[in-house]
Design a protein around this motif. Structure first.
Motif, PDB file in Angstrom:
ATOM      1  N   GLY A  72      46.135 150.311  14.600  1.00  0.00           N
ATOM      2  CA  GLY A  72      46.596 150.932  15.841  1.00  0.00           C
ATOM      3  C   GLY A  72      47.838 151.779  15.631  1.00  0.00           C
ATOM      4  N   ARG A  73      48.806 151.255  14.878  1.00  0.00           N
ATOM      5  CA  ARG A  73      50.037 152.006  14.612  1.00  0.00           C
ATOM      6  C   ARG A  73      49.731 153.275  13.822  1.00  0.00           C
ATOM      7  NH1 ARG A  73      54.961 149.216  14.289  1.00  0.00           N
ATOM      8  NH2 ARG A  73      55.817 151.229  13.588  1.00  0.00           N
ATOM      9  N   LEU A  74      48.842 153.190  12.857  1.00  0.00           N
ATOM     10  CA  LEU A  74      48.502 154.364  12.051  1.00  0.00           C
ATOM     11  C   LEU A  74      47.784 155.416  12.887  1.00  0.00           C
ATOM     12  CD1 LEU A  74      47.344 152.498   8.829  1.00  0.00           C
ATOM     13  CD2 LEU A  74      49.337 154.018   8.997  1.00  0.00           C
ATOM     14  N   ALA A  75      46.866 154.972  13.749  1.00  0.00           N
ATOM     15  CA  ALA A  75      46.166 155.926  14.615  1.00  0.00           C
ATOM     16  C   ALA A  75      47.149 156.641  15.536  1.00  0.00           C
ATOM     17  CB  ALA A  75      45.084 155.205  15.413  1.00  0.00           C
ATOM     18  N   VAL A  78      49.005 159.297  13.500  1.00  0.00           N
ATOM     19  CA  VAL A  78      48.190 160.485  13.262  1.00  0.00           C
ATOM     20  C   VAL A  78      48.139 161.343  14.523  1.00  0.00           C
ATOM     21  CG1 VAL A  78      45.844 161.287  12.797  1.00  0.00           C
ATOM     22  CG2 VAL A  78      46.831 159.453  11.417  1.00  0.00           C
ATOM     23  N   ALA A  79      47.932 160.702  15.667  1.00  0.00           N
ATOM     24  CA  ALA A  79      47.844 161.445  16.932  1.00  0.00           C
ATOM     25  C   ALA A  79      49.156 162.161  17.253  1.00  0.00           C
ATOM     26  CB  ALA A  79      47.465 160.492  18.064  1.00  0.00           C
ATOM     27  N   ALA A  80      50.281 161.553  16.877  1.00  0.00           N
ATOM     28  CA  ALA A  80      51.587 162.144  17.172  1.00  0.00           C
ATOM     29  C   ALA A  80      52.071 163.083  16.083  1.00  0.00           C
ATOM     30  CB  ALA A  80      52.613 161.027  17.381  1.00  0.00           C
ATOM     31  N   GLY A  81      51.302 163.243  15.024  1.00  0.00           N
ATOM     32  CA  GLY A  81      51.717 164.110  13.931  1.00  0.00           C
ATOM     33  C   GLY A  81      52.797 163.526  13.053  1.00  0.00           C
ATOM     34  N   VAL A  82      52.928 162.206  13.053  1.00  0.00           N
ATOM     35  CA  VAL A  82      53.962 161.524  12.257  1.00  0.00           C
ATOM     36  C   VAL A  82      53.402 161.211  10.870  1.00  0.00           C
ATOM     37  CG1 VAL A  82      55.358 159.428  12.063  1.00  0.00           C
ATOM     38  CG2 VAL A  82      55.044 160.527  14.293  1.00  0.00           C
ATOM     39  N   PRO A  83      54.069 161.638   9.799  1.00  0.00           N
ATOM     40  CA  PRO A  83      53.586 161.306   8.453  1.00  0.00           C
ATOM     41  C   PRO A  83      53.578 159.795   8.227  1.00  0.00           C
ATOM     42  CG  PRO A  83      55.256 163.030   8.367  1.00  0.00           C
ATOM     43  CD  PRO A  83      55.281 162.480   9.763  1.00  0.00           C
ATOM     44  N   ALA A  84      52.463 159.287   7.720  1.00  0.00           N
ATOM     45  CA  ALA A  84      52.314 157.846   7.525  1.00  0.00           C
ATOM     46  C   ALA A  84      51.742 157.570   6.144  1.00  0.00           C
ATOM     47  CB  ALA A  84      51.409 157.242   8.602  1.00  0.00           C
TER      48      ALA A  84
END
Length: 413
Positions: A72-75, A78-84
């Motif tokens: 959930g945190r990774l999704a 990705v949706a917010a454009g945050v590098p993970a």
């Protein structure tokens, strides 16, 4: 799936999640890993991996426990454009987190390290291009155990309670050398070559990788065709001439074709061939990847020689059924080619998924059918009456009948 363009999976609408493999020494091995981690603002991984790498001071970290919250945190990232980034052991595409991340629909860039399997074979100085790789982690360990019973070179990713001790105990009776690789890449790294009996009698440190090898030391136990569990190049339902046998006491090719199909042999399954004789049914199951135990009361039975001729490892047990069956590990499927209803009853008591019996005597069909049904099996049967072409003088041919055989198949609901 599509290919990769730059750092983005084809078709992805946001940034990728970078999956970084951590090598056996505890660090990221890929040269692109350091800059990827330097850009990351969310990093997910096991606590030991998070502690082993250098991360930006403002990066959020999430130690892996249950996978769902991390997905959930990774999704969201990705949706917010945050590098993970996700940290994982070795090659994360080999029985690793990549499968779960892809199943969650996350776009990925994978930077692998050397897998623990590759490292274990390298430390042992063995080739492994013909080896099978299986896992006993987080699942029923029996398919992994049966792969070790069936194939000459297998690497097993282990887990507590499904490691070298438990697998070694299950391999007693099979001619195997075991190599146990503990704590690869650390100061506590240790490689131990042992026997199944010895492995079963001691404790092993987690994590470890188990190599199960047949053949001479140093050879790696590889098949010549480099295919760990491929269908046999020579086919199956082979002619009787492909097997040594006495007095035509062999399951004919037409019957064998149906029996093998009904047994459904494959890698990870254990098949008993009871009343094996020449061993033709069990050998063809082994050629299709199954682990096989052949049981026959006659020490002169040709099954061992035939198995060697066809290049498969069949465990041969000499003894009279049903008594000889008692100490054997539970099978997934059983072929009963000889013996009376007491043998069939002993087989049914072990509750294999499938029982296949070949009966030449008509008066045995009804008792066998009733016994299997009473044991809870759904039973189907067929009489096979084959007639083969045979040459006549002058260039003509005739049909030569073989003895009819009834094949019963019992399937457990």
């Amino acid at each position: 799936m599509g290919g990769v363009t730059g750092e983005r999976l084809a078709g992805a609408t946001g940034p990728t999640v970078t999956v970084v493999g951590i090598d056996a020494g505890g660090g990221p091995a890929h040269p692109a890993a350091a800059p990827a981690l330097a850009r990351a603002r969310l990093v997910v991984g096991a606590a030991r991996h998070l502690a082993a790498v250098r991360l930006p001071a403002d990066a959020d970290t999430l130690a892996l426990g249950p996978l769902a919250p991390a997905l959930g945190r990774l999704a969201d990232a990705v949706a917010a454009g945050v590098p993970a980034a996700v940290l994982a052991s070795g090659d994360p595409g080999l029985f690793g987190v990549v499968r779960a991340l892809r199943a969650a629909g996350l776009p990925l860039r994978v930077l692998p390290a050397v897998s623990s399997v590759a490292a274990a074979f390298a430390r042992a100085g063995l080739p492994w291009d013909g080896a099978a790789v299986v896992t006993a982690h987080g699942r029923d360990p029996r398919p992994a155990l049966n792969a070790c019973r069936a194939l000459p070179a297998v690497a097993v990713l282990t887990a507590p309670g499904a490691g070298a001790a438990e697998l070694g105990a299950g391999l007693v009776g099979w001619a195997r050398r075991l190599v146990v690789a503990e704590h690869l890449g650390t100061d506590a790294e240790r490689l131990t070559e042992t026997t199944p009996e010895q492995a079963a009698g001691r404790a092993w440190a987690d994590p470890h990788v188990l190599l199960s090898l047949a053949g001479e030391p140093g050879a790696g136990g590889m098949r010549a065709d480099n295919q760990p569990a491929a269908a046999p190049p020579g086919g199956w339902a082979l002619p009787e001439s492909a097997y040594a046998h006495r007095d035509s006491m062999i399951t004919k090719a037409e019957v064998r074709a149906l029996a093998v199909a009904r047994l459904r042999p494959r890698l990870g399954r254990l098949v008993w061939d009871v009343g094996a004789g020449s061993g033709s049914v069990g050998i063809e199951c082994a050629l299709l990847g199954a682990a096989v135990i052949a049981v026959d009361h006659d020490p002169r039975a040709a099954v061992g020689a035939n198995a060697a001729r066809h290049g498969v490892d069949v465990r041969v047990v000499t003894g009279a059924a049903p008594e000889a069956l008692h100490p054997l590990p539970d099978p997934d499927a059983v072929f009963v080619g000889g013996g009376g209803t007491d043998v069939l009853a002993a087989v049914a008591q072990r509750r294999p998924e499938r029982v296949v019996a070949a009966l030449a005597a008509v008066d045995r069909v009804a008792p066998a059918l009733g016994l299997l049904r009473a044991a809870g099996y759904a039973v189907q049967g067929v009489q096979l009456s084959a007639a083969r072409l045979a040459d006549l003088p002058g260039g003509s041919v005739r049909l030569a009948a073989t003895n009819p055989v009834v094949v019963l198949t019992g399937e457990r609901p």
